[in-house]
Design an enzyme around this catalytic site. Structure first.
Site, PDB file in Angstrom:
ATOM      1  N   ALA A   1     -15.959   5.580  -1.767  1.00 16.53           N
ATOM      2  CA  ALA A   1     -16.981   6.104  -2.680  1.00 16.53           C
ATOM      3  C   ALA A   1     -18.173   6.559  -1.849  1.00 16.53           C
ATOM      4  O   ALA A   1     -18.349   6.123  -0.711  1.00 16.53           O
ATOM      5  CB  ALA A   1     -17.396   5.014  -3.650  1.00 16.53           C
TER       6      ALA A   1
ATOM      7  N   GLY B   1     -12.415   3.563  -2.101  1.00  8.97           N
ATOM      8  CA  GLY B   1     -12.010   4.536  -3.111  1.00  8.97           C
ATOM      9  C   GLY B   1     -11.011   5.546  -2.568  1.00  8.97           C
ATOM     10  O   GLY B   1     -10.206   6.090  -3.318  1.00  8.97           O
TER      11      GLY B   1
ATOM     12  N   GLU C   1      -7.796   3.960  -2.793  1.00 10.10           N
ATOM     13  CA  GLU C   1      -7.497   3.823  -4.222  1.00 10.10           C
ATOM     14  C   GLU C   1      -7.028   5.153  -4.819  1.00 10.10           C
ATOM     15  O   GLU C   1      -6.236   5.159  -5.758  1.00 10.10           O
ATOM     16  CB  GLU C   1      -8.728   3.279  -4.946  1.00 10.10           C
ATOM     17  CG  GLU C   1      -9.060   1.865  -4.460  1.00 10.10           C
ATOM     18  CD  GLU C   1     -10.329   1.306  -5.083  1.00 10.10           C
ATOM     19  OE1 GLU C   1     -11.408   1.609  -4.547  1.00 10.10           O
ATOM     20  OE2 GLU C   1     -10.238   0.613  -6.099  1.00 10.10           O
TER      21      GLU C   1
ATOM     22  N   GLU D   1     -14.561  -2.828   0.649  1.00 17.27           N
ATOM     23  CA  GLU D   1     -15.652  -3.046  -0.312  1.00 17.27           C
ATOM     24  C   GLU D   1     -16.318  -4.387  -0.157  1.00 17.27           C
ATOM     25  O   GLU D   1     -17.517  -4.546  -0.382  1.00 17.27           O
ATOM     26  CB  GLU D   1     -15.124  -2.894  -1.745  1.00 17.27           C
ATOM     27  CG  GLU D   1     -14.888  -1.461  -2.177  1.00 17.27           C
ATOM     28  CD  GLU D   1     -13.518  -0.924  -1.805  1.00 17.27           C
ATOM     29  OE1 GLU D   1     -12.850  -1.545  -0.936  1.00 17.27           O
ATOM     30  OE2 GLU D   1     -13.113   0.113  -2.359  1.00 17.27           O
TER      31      GLU D   1
HETATM   32  N1  3HC Z   1     -20.675   6.874   1.646  1.00 19.88           N
HETATM   33  C1  3HC Z   1     -21.724   7.579   2.131  1.00 19.88           C
HETATM   34  N2  3HC Z   1     -21.949   7.781   3.438  1.00 19.88           N
HETATM   35  C2  3HC Z   1     -21.056   7.272   4.291  1.00 19.88           C
HETATM   36  C3  3HC Z   1     -19.942   6.544   3.868  1.00 19.88           C
HETATM   37  C4  3HC Z   1     -19.753   6.355   2.470  1.00 19.88           C
HETATM   38  N3  3HC Z   1     -18.702   5.691   1.977  1.00 19.88           N
HETATM   39  N4  3HC Z   1     -19.228   6.163   4.947  1.00 19.88           N
HETATM   40  C5  3HC Z   1     -19.878   6.643   6.019  1.00 19.88           C
HETATM   41  N5  3HC Z   1     -20.976   7.310   5.621  1.00 19.88           N
HETATM   42  C6  3HC Z   1     -21.927   8.024   6.483  1.00 19.88           C
HETATM   43  C7  3HC Z   1     -22.637   7.069   7.424  1.00 19.88           C
HETATM   44  O1  3HC Z   1     -23.785   6.517   6.830  1.00 19.88           O
HETATM   45  C8  3HC Z   1     -22.962   7.993   8.590  1.00 19.88           C
HETATM   46  O2  3HC Z   1     -24.096   8.732   8.219  1.00 19.88           O
HETATM   47  P1  3HC Z   1     -25.142   9.172   9.339  1.00 19.88           P
HETATM   48  O3  3HC Z   1     -24.382  10.015  10.291  1.00 19.88           O
HETATM   49  O4  3HC Z   1     -26.176   9.871   8.563  1.00 19.88           O
HETATM   50  O5  3HC Z   1     -25.613   7.875   9.949  1.00 19.88           O
HETATM   51  C9  3HC Z   1     -21.785   8.960   8.617  1.00 19.88           C
HETATM   52  O6  3HC Z   1     -21.182   8.872   7.318  1.00 19.88           O
HETATM   53  C10 3HC Z   1     -20.745   8.643   9.660  1.00 19.88           C
HETATM   54  O7  3HC Z   1     -20.390   7.274   9.532  1.00 19.88           O
HETATM   55  P2  3HC Z   1     -20.166   6.353  10.809  1.00 19.88           P
HETATM   56  O8  3HC Z   1     -21.273   6.565  11.773  1.00 19.88           O
HETATM   57  O9  3HC Z   1     -19.920   4.994  10.296  1.00 19.88           O
HETATM   58  O10 3HC Z   1     -18.868   7.023  11.411  1.00 19.88           O
HETATM   59  P3  3HC Z   1     -17.622   6.355  12.141  1.00 19.88           P
HETATM   60  O11 3HC Z   1     -16.734   7.447  12.517  1.00 19.88           O
HETATM   61  O12 3HC Z   1     -18.079   5.363  13.142  1.00 19.88           O
HETATM   62  O13 3HC Z   1     -16.877   5.493  11.006  1.00 19.88           O
HETATM   63  C11 3HC Z   1     -15.934   5.094   8.847  1.00 19.88           C
HETATM   64  C12 3HC Z   1     -16.274   6.146   9.936  1.00 19.88           C
HETATM   65  C13 3HC Z   1     -14.867   4.132   9.380  1.00 19.88           C
HETATM   66  C14 3HC Z   1     -15.398   5.830   7.676  1.00 19.88           C
HETATM   67  C15 3HC Z   1     -17.207   4.271   8.504  1.00 19.88           C
HETATM   68  O14 3HC Z   1     -18.248   5.183   8.220  1.00 19.88           O
HETATM   69  C16 3HC Z   1     -17.071   3.376   7.325  1.00 19.88           C
HETATM   70  O15 3HC Z   1     -16.551   2.289   7.447  1.00 19.88           O
HETATM   71  N6  3HC Z   1     -17.561   3.809   6.147  1.00 19.88           N
HETATM   72  C17 3HC Z   1     -17.637   2.997   4.975  1.00 19.88           C
HETATM   73  C18 3HC Z   1     -16.297   2.869   4.316  1.00 19.88           C
HETATM   74  C19 3HC Z   1     -16.439   2.056   3.051  1.00 19.88           C
HETATM   75  O16 3HC Z   1     -17.087   1.032   3.001  1.00 19.88           O
HETATM   76  N7  3HC Z   1     -15.751   2.521   2.004  1.00 19.88           N
HETATM   77  C20 3HC Z   1     -15.798   1.855   0.750  1.00 19.88           C
HETATM   78  C21 3HC Z   1     -16.935   2.373  -0.051  1.00 19.88           C
HETATM   79  S1  3HC Z   1     -17.139   1.503  -1.534  1.00 19.88           S
HETATM   80  C22 3HC Z   1     -15.952   2.096  -2.533  1.00 19.88           C
HETATM   81  O17 3HC Z   1     -15.146   2.892  -2.143  1.00 19.88           O
HETATM   82  C23 3HC Z   1     -15.999   1.581  -3.937  1.00 19.88           C
HETATM   83  C24 3HC Z   1     -14.747   1.904  -4.675  1.00 19.88           C
HETATM   84  O18 3HC Z   1     -13.896   0.804  -4.649  1.00 19.88           O
HETATM   85  C25 3HC Z   1     -15.038   2.227  -6.085  1.00 19.88           C
END
Ligand code: 3HC
Ligand code: NAI
Length: 691
Positions: A65, A104, A107, A127
């Site tokens: 998400a 997501g 998912e 998450e």
């Molecule tokens: N939403 C918004 N921004 C995000 C994001 C997300 N899910 N994931 C990463 N970003 C942004 C980061 O803040 C960063 O922004 P910046 O360059 O301005 O600092 C940019 O994307 C790049 O991220 P990373 O520096 O972390 O890049 P990496 O290549 O090192 O890692 C990644 C990539 C493994 C995808 C890592 O970013 C990550 O783990 N992201 C989060 C994944 C996550 O938690 N997903 C679940 C979200 S909650 C969800 O999905 C709810 C659902 O169940 C309904």
């Protein structure tokens, strides 16, 4: 090609429709992605295509998400609308995964009828790390395809699995070499072979044999690691629901629990932390094109508690290290500790015995500082003594090649003064690791007045390479972390003299969520750090303890007495007597101190000092202070760190209490930070404050 929304387009490769998502940097499910996916599915279904592939541009499949949307009102369409369109589609839908299918993103993939991925792809539901659960059906679909045991593990750890593991547990159907070509070929095969349109929601086969005892056993197994966190338990409840309820009822349960978590402060704190950790890497004023020095070989001076651990960090990622000690005995001792640390990890299955040898092979020991001549980065970790450090840096200046970065691991000393011993103060920087240095993720990078951009970029960059969380700060006594810790120490020490037992102070901080309180921590570090038998004059409880032979955990007694086999700590009447005797001689009256007062007197001086650190520009932003405390001292992440926590409590209430203690207890550490007063007046917050 049809551009459906700013981030999604529909293309056709003959009889296969391709829904391409392109939402850099990580293809998060922003509202225009959801809309595009829904529109793409609708148009592809009514087109002539016989199968549909969902695929992403850029470095990854959908990584979840869009977390930035969590703080605002929900924007239509819901993700579920797009997922339903995929799952109920009358044509085979194939998700094509590269990079990471997370949250997501996974998912969405679980709503395709089939999934293929390249060999480097990874799959996870992270998450839990954001204080949440996979709220788009993931909690009900994942266990149905992997079985409950693996789903529990993935959902409560948040860690992804590899393509190989995903294939083995049925999460994906094939590993392909070329993503798009492989996915299209799979789609055509699905049509040709009339493969069934598998909906994971309809499957129950992998859940049928789940033993009811599995959940409580699992809870017990993760209890220590997840203490205080709500999300892991909520994730477990969702998997229980997947096993015990039908799909729709399970989905409803998931939604209730998701909403509960989303409303709470823990998820807000953990989402704040996600961005805080990334913000810390951004250095205002540091030109984007600053080129870090290549660290082909690292030098470490001192093979003691810190030096050995620091060297391990580099060897772990394949960077050769030269470690120099003052004599052969000390070198041998230091290297033996490094080896035994590796061997312990190998015995626990963390690395192989070949890895032990490879890593030890990367570490060369020496008693000649001249061997640093080849090193690109040298980290000094000798005793905490300014004269010694200055003489070392003077020598390093003579020995090291031009362009080498000269770093000190000092925990509190003035980097500018250390730098002044060299002819190249621009190359000198603090790299403050935390103990145990091979384990703790925190790295304070300390910028002196003359430290160059290249030195900063190198220290921050290499910090990331060796798996640390670097935070840049300025010079002051104790930098960010220890300077705040010292303030807590002052009050903790005073409270035991007023009648609070050390074990009670420790317990209250433990219950707050810290791994240990100040007295257990002192015992662990050693009470005799900086203590000198010759000059000791019984002027503090700590000196008295050292004088009576209590040196901390290492000799079995300190503030506590330690069981020689289990290392369990028990309060000791002898310590109570020492404390009471000292308080009596000082004329300190004894009284009952409430739990609330203990907590406030430990934590509010830290908040106050954090604010002073910010207003002096020592830390760049409030969130950096939180990153230091979460990674360096185990401050409970679910409260966001001391700055975020103070904002949550209410900065104005915190300010009132600080002023109360300033007037009743006195002391410079209670004099309120003008920044707090300013933020209270403006309605601002510490955690969002940026210099
Ligand atoms: N939403 C918004 N921004 C995000 C994001 C997300 N899910 N994931 C990463 N970003 C942004 C980061 O803040 C960063 O922004 P910046 O360059 O301005 O600092 C940019 O994307 C790049 O991220 P990373 O520096 O972390 O890049 P990496 O290549 O090192 O890692 C990644 C990539 C493994 C995808 C890592 O970013 C990550 O783990 N992201 C989060 C994944 C996550 O938690 N997903 C679940 C979200 S909650 C969800 O999905 C709810 C659902 O169940 C309904
Ligand atoms: P230590 O006493 O365990 O190790 C210091 C090592 O340096 C010893 O092995 C000693 O023989 C060696 N040494 C001393 N002079 C030397 C010289 N001239 N040449 C080569 N080697 C020499 O000390 P520790 O705990 O490792 O601390 C080192 C530095 O790290 C200090 O500045 C300390 O403040 C800092 N630090 C310590 C932390 C801790 O928890 N122990 C945490 C973070 C920083």
């Amino acid at each position: 090609m049809t551009q459906l929304t700013q981030s999604v387009r529909l293309e056709f490769d003959g009889d296969v429709a391709l829904i391409h998502i392109d939402n850099p940097p990580v293809n998060a499910l922003s509202h225009h992605v959801r809309q595009g996916l829904l529109d793409g599915m609708t148009q592809a279904e009514s087109s002539d295509a016989s199968a549909i592939v969902v695929i992403c541009d850029g470095r990854t499949f959908i990584a979840g998400a869009d977390i930035t949307e969590f703080s605002g009102p929900p924007k239509p369409p819901s993700l579920q609308a797009a997922q339903d369109a995929m799952e109920n589609c009358s044509k085979p839908v194939i998700a094509a995964v590269h990079g990471t299918a997370l949250g997501g993103g996974l998912e969405v993939a679980l709503c395709a009828h089939y999934r293929v991925g390249v060999s480097s792809s990874k799959y996870g539901l992270p998450e839990v790390k954001l204080g949440l659960l996979p709220g788009a059906g993931g909690t009900q679909r994942l266990p149905r395809i992997t079985g409950a045991a693996r789903a529990l593990e993935m959902m409560t750890s948040g860690e992804p699995i590899t393509a190989e593991e995903a294939l083995e547990c049925g999460l994906i159907n094939e590993i392909v070499e070329d993503l798009q070509a492989g996915a299209i070929a799979f789609a055509r095969r699905a049509v040709a072979e009339k493969m069934p349109l598998l909906r994971i929601r309809d499957r129950n086969d992998k859940l049928a044999d789940t033993p009811p005892s599995m959940f409580d056993e699992f809870r017990a197994g993760i209890a220590r690691k997840t203490r205080g966190f709500l999300a892991p338990e909520y994730n477990v409840r969702c998997v229980e629901a997947a096993v015990n309820l039908d799909f729709d009822a399970g989905l409803q349960r998931e939604q209730e629990l998701f909403r509960d978590l989303m409303k709470g402060t823990q998820s807000k704190a953990q989402q704040y932390y996600f961005f805080a950790e990334r913000a810390a890497l951004k250095i205002p004023g540091l030109p984007k094109d600053t080129k870090a020095a290549d660290v082909g070989r690292c030098g470490v001076l001192g093979a003691g508690t810190m030096g050995g651990g620091i060297a391990m960090n580099f060897a772990n990622v394949g960077i050769p290290v030269t470690i120099v000690e003052r004599d052969e005995d000390a070198l041998e001792r230091g290297l033996a500790v490094v080896r035994s640390n590796y061997e312990r990890t190998a015995a626990r299955g963390g690395i192989s015995s070949d890895d032990v040898e490879t890593r030890m092979g990367l570490i060369s020991g020496s008693v000649d500082m001249g061997d640093f001549a080849e090193c690109d980065l040298i980290i000094e970790a000798v005793f905490e003594n300014m004269d010694l450090k200055k003489s070392i840096f003077e020598q390093l200046d003579q020995i090291c090649q031009p362009g080498a970065i000269l770093a000190s691991n000092t925990s509190a000393l003035d980097i500018n003064e250390i730098a002044s011993a060299t002819s190249r103060p621009d190359a000198v920087i603090g790299m403050h690791f935390f103990s145990p240095a091979n384990v703790m993720k925190m790295l304070e990078v300390v910028r002196g007045d003359e430290t160059s951009d290249i030195a900063i970029a190198t220290a921050m960059g290499i910090g990331r390479t060796i798996g640390k969380t670097p935070v840049l700060c300025g010079v002051c006594h104790g930098f960010v972390g220890n300077r705040m810790l010292f303030m807590r120490g002052i009050e903790a020490e005073k409270m035991i003299l007023e009648g609070a037992a050390p074990s009670r102070v420790d317990q209250i901080l433990f219950d707050f969520g810290l791994p240990m309180g100040p007295f257990a921590m002192s015992d662990l570090a050693g009470l005799d750090i900086g203590w000198d038998e010759a000059t000791s004059s019984g002027s503090t409880v700590r000196e008295l303890l050292c004088e009576s032979g209590r040196r901390g955990q290492k000799n079995g007694s300190g503030y506590y007495t330690y069981d020689p086999t289990t290392r369990a700590a028990t309060p000791d009447p002898e310590v109570e007597q020492i404390i009471q005797g000292f308080a009596e001689r000082q004329g300190i009256p004894q009284r009952d101190i409430s739990d609330q007062e203990i907590l406030e007197r430990c934590l509010y001086p830290m908040v106050n000092e954090g604010a002073k650190i910010l207003s002096e520009g020592i830390a760049i932003r409030g969130s950096d202070v939180d990153v230091v405390w979460i990674n360096g001292y185990g401050w409970p992440m679910y409260t966001g760190g001391p700055m975020f926590w103070a904002d949550t409590v209410g900065l104005s209430d915190v300010a009132d209490r600080i002023k109360h203690y300033a007037s009743t207890l006195g002391g410079e550490h209670w004099s309120i930070s003008p920044l707090i007063e300013q933020l209270v007046a403006e309605g601002g917050s510490l955690s969002t404050y940026t210099n």
